[in-house]
Design a protein around this motif. Structure first.
Motif, short mmCIF file in Angstrom:
data_model
loop_
_atom_site.label_atom_id
_atom_site.label_comp_id
_atom_site.label_asym_id
_atom_site.label_seq_id
_atom_site.Cartn_x
_atom_site.Cartn_y
_atom_site.Cartn_z
N TYR A 15 49.43 32.35 45.81
CA TYR A 15 49.71 33.75 45.57
C TYR A 15 48.48 34.31 46.35
O TYR A 15 47.27 34.09 46.07
N VAL A 16 48.94 35.04 47.30
CA VAL A 16 47.87 36.23 47.98
C VAL A 16 47.99 37.33 47.29
O VAL A 16 48.90 38.20 47.23
N PRO A 75 34.22 47.29 42.33
CA PRO A 75 35.39 47.47 43.44
C PRO A 75 35.22 45.98 44.26
O PRO A 75 34.06 45.66 44.65
N ILE A 76 36.28 45.25 44.31
CA ILE A 76 36.30 44.04 45.29
C ILE A 76 36.45 44.44 46.61
O ILE A 76 37.36 45.44 46.90
N PRO A 77 35.71 44.18 47.73
CA PRO A 77 35.74 44.65 48.84
C PRO A 77 37.04 44.38 49.43
O PRO A 77 37.78 43.59 49.16
N GLU A 78 37.33 45.47 50.30
CA GLU A 78 38.73 45.45 50.72
C GLU A 78 38.99 44.34 51.84
O GLU A 78 40.29 44.21 52.11
N ASN A 79 37.85 43.79 52.24
CA ASN A 79 38.24 42.79 53.56
C ASN A 79 38.57 41.41 53.16
O ASN A 79 38.56 40.59 53.91
N VAL A 80 38.61 41.42 51.69
CA VAL A 80 38.96 40.04 51.11
C VAL A 80 40.17 40.12 50.23
O VAL A 80 40.63 41.21 49.39
N ARG A 81 40.97 38.80 50.15
CA ARG A 81 41.99 38.81 49.16
C ARG A 81 41.60 37.79 48.16
O ARG A 81 40.91 36.54 48.50
N LEU A 82 42.44 37.76 47.18
CA LEU A 82 42.23 36.74 46.16
C LEU A 82 43.43 35.82 46.48
O LEU A 82 44.59 36.18 46.19
#
Ligand code: GLA
Length: 387
Positions: free
Chosen positions: A371-372, A196-203
């Motif tokens: 792109y976010v 899982p990619i932590p929810e507090n970050v965006r790519l």
């Protein structure tokens, strides 16, 4: 919705109702130029996809259209070329040829392609069209392959039919990516783990909008240099089959005996493999700051050791370093242009995107696409055209 629209367009063109298959592009978080060295990668699928609508035909033809290009192309399934000619339809044809090769020849079909993965941006538009086409053609002839084998079939199409010696990463994650997750892949065994990619970050993916012409030649040359490295290293480590089998300590014992350029290439790959395994641990712990540091290191290594970055990518990475909310980032994909990927705190992501865009434009004179994103799902069949 997008699939329903494509299905409608297909019906207007061909007069029958299609099934629609969808496969995403990807962005690679960590592990660059390691896949063809039997190493480790950590990409994720992104929310840009290619869709292929298909319905059977009674004859032995493949009739292929794309919404992006106006021509309609027809191919005789009994006389398929053995090599691509350099057009977009190669990605569909290559799959038909590979299906034939494994004893599951494609049946006559009409296909309509809609691609939304930016082309030439290093986000794997080619893997997306290959995977969507494979699922589409297999749905007609009843071929059932596990997704990792679909990925291998697509990679083979690219290696043999298109002539690009790519590794397995792009096709694999396009098949098996999962929303909200990075995919840690062992490119030798094809064992994988979704993290899982932590929810507090965006790519935040930023396109330099440049792709230097020598990219594909240089890619193949890097592969040869890695192979040469393995050949040399087997003098001391006869069991090594790939750079994957060499540790940093082993490599460093032979610094003086390996030609400088080959040594640098090997050092990148060996240390990048370590970064991926270490990064996977940090990601599991939700430690985006340590993970981000590894992304930064990866960029420096790709720039200085593997030498696949370019001025535009380096400037884009430098700009990102100066912005709030940045956890880490780097060039992503094969290099020589294309995109950077940045891990950015959610709260700062849109401001980061705006500022990066402004500053890059001021420095280079080109407006970048930014792109976010979040990690998306891998390939699917939109059975009811609802997606
Ligand atoms: C391209 C190839 C991949 C991989 C990357 C570099 O995207 O398609 O197989 O080698 O370059 O990591």
């Amino acid at each position: 919705m997008k699939s329903a629209e494509l299905a409608q367009h297909f019906e207007n063109l061909f007069g029958s109702q299609p099934r629609v298959f969808c496969a995403p592009g990807r962005v690679n978080l960590l592990g660059e130029h390691t896949d063809y060295n039997d190493g480790f990668v950590m990409p994720c699928a992104i929310g840009f996809s290619t869709r292929v609508a298909i319905s059977p035909r009674p004859d032995r033809k493949l009739v292929i259209r794309s919404e992006e290009f106006s021509e309609q192309l027809e191919f005789d399934l009994d006389h398929l070329p053995s090599r691509g000619k350099g057009g977009w339809s190669d990605y569909v044809l290559g799959i038909a040829v590979m299906l034939q090769e494994i004893g599951h020849p494609a049946l006559g079909a009409s296909l309509l392609v809609r691609g939304e993965v930016p082309i030439g941006a290093g986000l794997s538009s080619s893997a997306a069209i290959e995977v969507a086409s494979a699922l589409a053609l297999m749905s007609l002839n009843g071929t059932r392959l596990p997704l990792p084998e679909v990925a291998q079939l697509c990679q083979r199409a690219e290696n043999v039919f298109i002539g690009a010696r790519v590794g397995i990463m792009d096709q694999f994650v396009s098949c098996l990516g999962k929303a909200g997750h990075a995919l840690l892949l062992d490119c030798r065994s094809l064992e994988f783990k979704l993290i899982p990619i932590p929810e507090n970050v965006r790519l935040v993916i930023c396109n330099t909008m440049v792709k230097h012409d020598h990219a594909s030649g240089a890619y193949n040359r890097r592969r040869e240099e890695c192979d040469e490295g393995v050949r040399i290293l087997t003098r001391w480590y006869p069991d090594a089959r790939a750079l994957r089998d060499i540790s940093l300590e082993q490599l460093e014992q032979h610094t003086a005996e390996i030609p400088a350029t080959i040594y640098k290439r090997c050092l990148h790959v060996v240390s990048e493999n370590q970064r991926v395994l270490e990064g996977a641990k940090y990601l599991v712990q939700g430690d985006v700051s340590r993970f981000g540091s590894l992304m930064r290191e990866s960029h420096r290594s790709l720039r200085d050791l593997f030498e696949v970055s370019c001025r535009e990518l380096d400037i884009m990475v430098e700009i990102a370093e100066s912005l709030d909310g940045y956890c880490g980032g780097r060039m992503t994909g094969g290099g020589f242009g294309g995109c950077t990927v940045n891990l950015v705190n959610v709260a700062d992501a849109s401001r980061f995107a705006g500022q990066l865009s402004e500053r890059y434009q001021a420095a280079i004179g080109i407006k970048p696409d930014v792109y976010v994103c979040s990690a998306a799902n891998g390939a699917s069949a939109d059975l009811n055209g609802a997606a």
